[in-house]
Design a protein around this motif. Structure first.
Motif, PDB file in Angstrom:
ATOM      1  N   HIS A  68      56.976 -54.953  57.190  1.00  0.00           N
ATOM      2  CA  HIS A  68      57.954 -54.693  56.138  1.00  0.00           C
ATOM      3  C   HIS A  68      57.247 -54.315  54.831  1.00  0.00           C
ATOM      4  N   ILE A  69      56.216 -55.053  54.478  1.00  0.00           N
ATOM      5  CA  ILE A  69      55.454 -54.764  53.258  1.00  0.00           C
ATOM      6  C   ILE A  69      54.793 -53.394  53.360  1.00  0.00           C
ATOM      7  N   LEU A  70      54.192 -53.102  54.495  1.00  0.00           N
ATOM      8  CA  LEU A  70      53.496 -51.823  54.668  1.00  0.00           C
ATOM      9  C   LEU A  70      54.462 -50.640  54.639  1.00  0.00           C
ATOM     10  N   LEU A  71      55.630 -50.796  55.230  1.00  0.00           N
ATOM     11  CA  LEU A  71      56.574 -49.683  55.293  1.00  0.00           C
ATOM     12  C   LEU A  71      57.225 -49.383  53.948  1.00  0.00           C
ATOM     13  N   ARG A  72      57.300 -50.358  53.068  1.00  0.00           N
ATOM     14  CA  ARG A  72      57.926 -50.111  51.772  1.00  0.00           C
ATOM     15  C   ARG A  72      56.916 -49.933  50.643  1.00  0.00           C
ATOM     16  N   GLY A  73      55.650 -50.217  50.897  1.00  0.00           N
ATOM     17  CA  GLY A  73      54.645 -50.217  49.842  1.00  0.00           C
ATOM     18  C   GLY A  73      53.856 -48.927  49.723  1.00  0.00           C
ATOM     19  N   ASP A  74      53.008 -48.901  48.717  1.00  0.00           N
ATOM     20  CA  ASP A  74      52.096 -47.792  48.459  1.00  0.00           C
ATOM     21  C   ASP A  74      50.868 -47.995  49.341  1.00  0.00           C
ATOM     22  N   LEU A  75      50.761 -47.225  50.402  1.00  0.00           N
ATOM     23  CA  LEU A  75      49.699 -47.424  51.384  1.00  0.00           C
ATOM     24  C   LEU A  75      48.305 -47.179  50.816  1.00  0.00           C
ATOM     25  N   SER A  76      48.219 -46.453  49.718  1.00  0.00           N
ATOM     26  CA  SER A  76      46.898 -46.230  49.119  1.00  0.00           C
ATOM     27  C   SER A  76      46.404 -47.466  48.381  1.00  0.00           C
ATOM     28  N   ARG A  77      47.287 -48.395  48.078  1.00  0.00           N
ATOM     29  CA  ARG A  77      46.904 -49.599  47.331  1.00  0.00           C
ATOM     30  C   ARG A  77      46.977 -50.879  48.149  1.00  0.00           C
ATOM     31  N   LEU A  78      47.634 -50.848  49.283  1.00  0.00           N
ATOM     32  CA  LEU A  78      47.814 -52.069  50.078  1.00  0.00           C
ATOM     33  C   LEU A  78      46.587 -52.339  50.938  1.00  0.00           C
ATOM     34  N   ARG A  79      45.935 -53.426  50.648  1.00  0.00           N
ATOM     35  CA  ARG A  79      44.806 -53.901  51.431  1.00  0.00           C
ATOM     36  C   ARG A  79      45.195 -55.262  51.985  1.00  0.00           C
ATOM     37  N   VAL A  80      44.427 -55.738  52.924  1.00  0.00           N
ATOM     38  CA  VAL A  80      44.770 -57.000  53.570  1.00  0.00           C
ATOM     39  C   VAL A  80      44.886 -58.131  52.557  1.00  0.00           C
ATOM     40  N   ASP A  81      44.029 -58.150  51.537  1.00  0.00           N
ATOM     41  CA  ASP A  81      44.098 -59.240  50.561  1.00  0.00           C
ATOM     42  C   ASP A  81      45.343 -59.153  49.685  1.00  0.00           C
ATOM     43  N   THR A  82      45.806 -57.936  49.361  1.00  0.00           N
ATOM     44  CA  THR A  82      47.025 -57.825  48.556  1.00  0.00           C
ATOM     45  C   THR A  82      48.260 -58.175  49.375  1.00  0.00           C
ATOM     46  N   VAL A  83      48.271 -57.808  50.646  1.00  0.00           N
ATOM     47  CA  VAL A  83      49.395 -58.173  51.522  1.00  0.00           C
ATOM     48  C   VAL A  83      49.421 -59.689  51.711  1.00  0.00           C
ATOM     49  N   ALA A  84      48.262 -60.277  51.930  1.00  0.00           N
ATOM     50  CA  ALA A  84      48.181 -61.732  52.100  1.00  0.00           C
ATOM     51  C   ALA A  84      48.684 -62.446  50.846  1.00  0.00           C
ATOM     52  N   ALA A  85      48.275 -61.966  49.679  1.00  0.00           N
ATOM     53  CA  ALA A  85      48.721 -62.587  48.429  1.00  0.00           C
ATOM     54  C   ALA A  85      50.235 -62.485  48.281  1.00  0.00           C
ATOM     55  N   GLU A  86      50.801 -61.352  48.669  1.00  0.00           N
ATOM     56  CA  GLU A  86      52.256 -61.200  48.595  1.00  0.00           C
ATOM     57  C   GLU A  86      52.971 -62.167  49.534  1.00  0.00           C
ATOM     58  N   LEU A  87      52.312 -62.511  50.629  1.00  0.00           N
ATOM     59  CA  LEU A  87      52.878 -63.467  51.582  1.00  0.00           C
ATOM     60  C   LEU A  87      52.538 -64.917  51.223  1.00  0.00           C
ATOM     61  N   GLY A  88      51.746 -65.097  50.179  1.00  0.00           N
ATOM     62  CA  GLY A  88      51.405 -66.447  49.734  1.00  0.00           C
ATOM     63  C   GLY A  88      50.368 -67.139  50.593  1.00  0.00           C
ATOM     64  N   MET A  89      49.405 -66.363  51.107  1.00  0.00           N
ATOM     65  CA  MET A  89      48.357 -66.954  51.935  1.00  0.00           C
ATOM     66  C   MET A  89      47.051 -66.211  51.684  1.00  0.00           C
ATOM     67  N   SER A  90      45.976 -66.752  52.185  1.00  0.00           N
ATOM     68  CA  SER A  90      44.681 -66.085  52.046  1.00  0.00           C
ATOM     69  C   SER A  90      44.567 -64.973  53.085  1.00  0.00           C
ATOM     70  N   ALA A  91      43.645 -64.056  52.848  1.00  0.00           N
ATOM     71  CA  ALA A  91      43.409 -62.974  53.804  1.00  0.00           C
ATOM     72  C   ALA A  91      42.944 -63.536  55.145  1.00  0.00           C
ATOM     73  N   THR A  92      42.152 -64.600  55.101  1.00  0.00           N
ATOM     74  CA  THR A  92      41.680 -65.231  56.335  1.00  0.00           C
ATOM     75  C   THR A  92      42.843 -65.804  57.140  1.00  0.00           C
ATOM     76  N   THR A  93      43.772 -66.468  56.465  1.00  0.00           N
ATOM     77  CA  THR A  93      44.941 -67.025  57.153  1.00  0.00           C
ATOM     78  C   THR A  93      45.796 -65.911  57.735  1.00  0.00           C
ATOM     79  N   LEU A  94      45.976 -64.848  56.984  1.00  0.00           N
ATOM     80  CA  LEU A  94      46.758 -63.720  57.494  1.00  0.00           C
ATOM     81  C   LEU A  94      46.110 -63.142  58.745  1.00  0.00           C
ATOM     82  N   ARG A  95      44.819 -62.939  58.697  1.00  0.00           N
ATOM     83  CA  ARG A  95      44.116 -62.403  59.881  1.00  0.00           C
ATOM     84  C   ARG A  95      44.273 -63.342  61.078  1.00  0.00           C
TER      85      ARG A  95
END
Length: 131
Positions: free
Chosen positions: A36-63
């Motif tokens: 959902h985040i990827l489909l609505r977001g700016d793909l040039s700026r979305l990295r795993v750490d920014t997606v994780a932060a938006e979900l309220g978790m660390s990049a490691t937890t998201l992975r």
């Protein structure tokens, strides 16, 4: 052998993962939220750490959660790019350089390789067939 291009429905992407007997509903929820985040977001700026932060978790937890879902961030990003590319080309023609930028590719050639992987044909061949 030439592959045929099929439009993917984001709801079916999860079904492309290996089936497991014990897949829990909460696991697929993380994948759905990332998509959902990827489909609505700016793909040039979305990295795993920014997606994780938006979900309220660390990049490691998201992975880790995506791994338990039998997927990974790069796979979901690739599917989102493919879907957005299909939508963009369905509405009107855009040069590969413009599409590459819109989809978050730093190099145009990376976009061309991805396009060939998605469709089985090169971007210029696709253009000749459809426009």
């Amino acid at each position: 052998m030439e592959q045929t291009h099929t439009t993917l429905n984001p709801a079916r992407w999860r079904d492309a993962r290996p089936a497991t007997a014990a897949r829990r509903h909460s696991e697929s929820r993380t994948t759905d939220r990332v998509l959902h985040i990827l489909l609505r977001g700016d793909l040039s700026r979305l990295r795993v750490d920014t997606v994780a932060a938006e979900l309220g978790m660390s990049a490691t937890t998201l992975r880790r959660r995506l791994r338990s879902d039998h997927t990974h961030y790069q796979f979901l990003l690739d599917r989102a790019r493919q879907y957005r590319c299909e939508q963009a080309l369905r509405s009107n023609w855009r040069p590969g350089k413009c599409l590459a930028h819109e989809l978050g590719y730093l190099e145009v050639n990376s976009f061309y390789r991805a396009f060939r992987r998605w469709t089985g044909i090169g971007f210029s061949t696709w253009k000749l067939r459809h426009y």
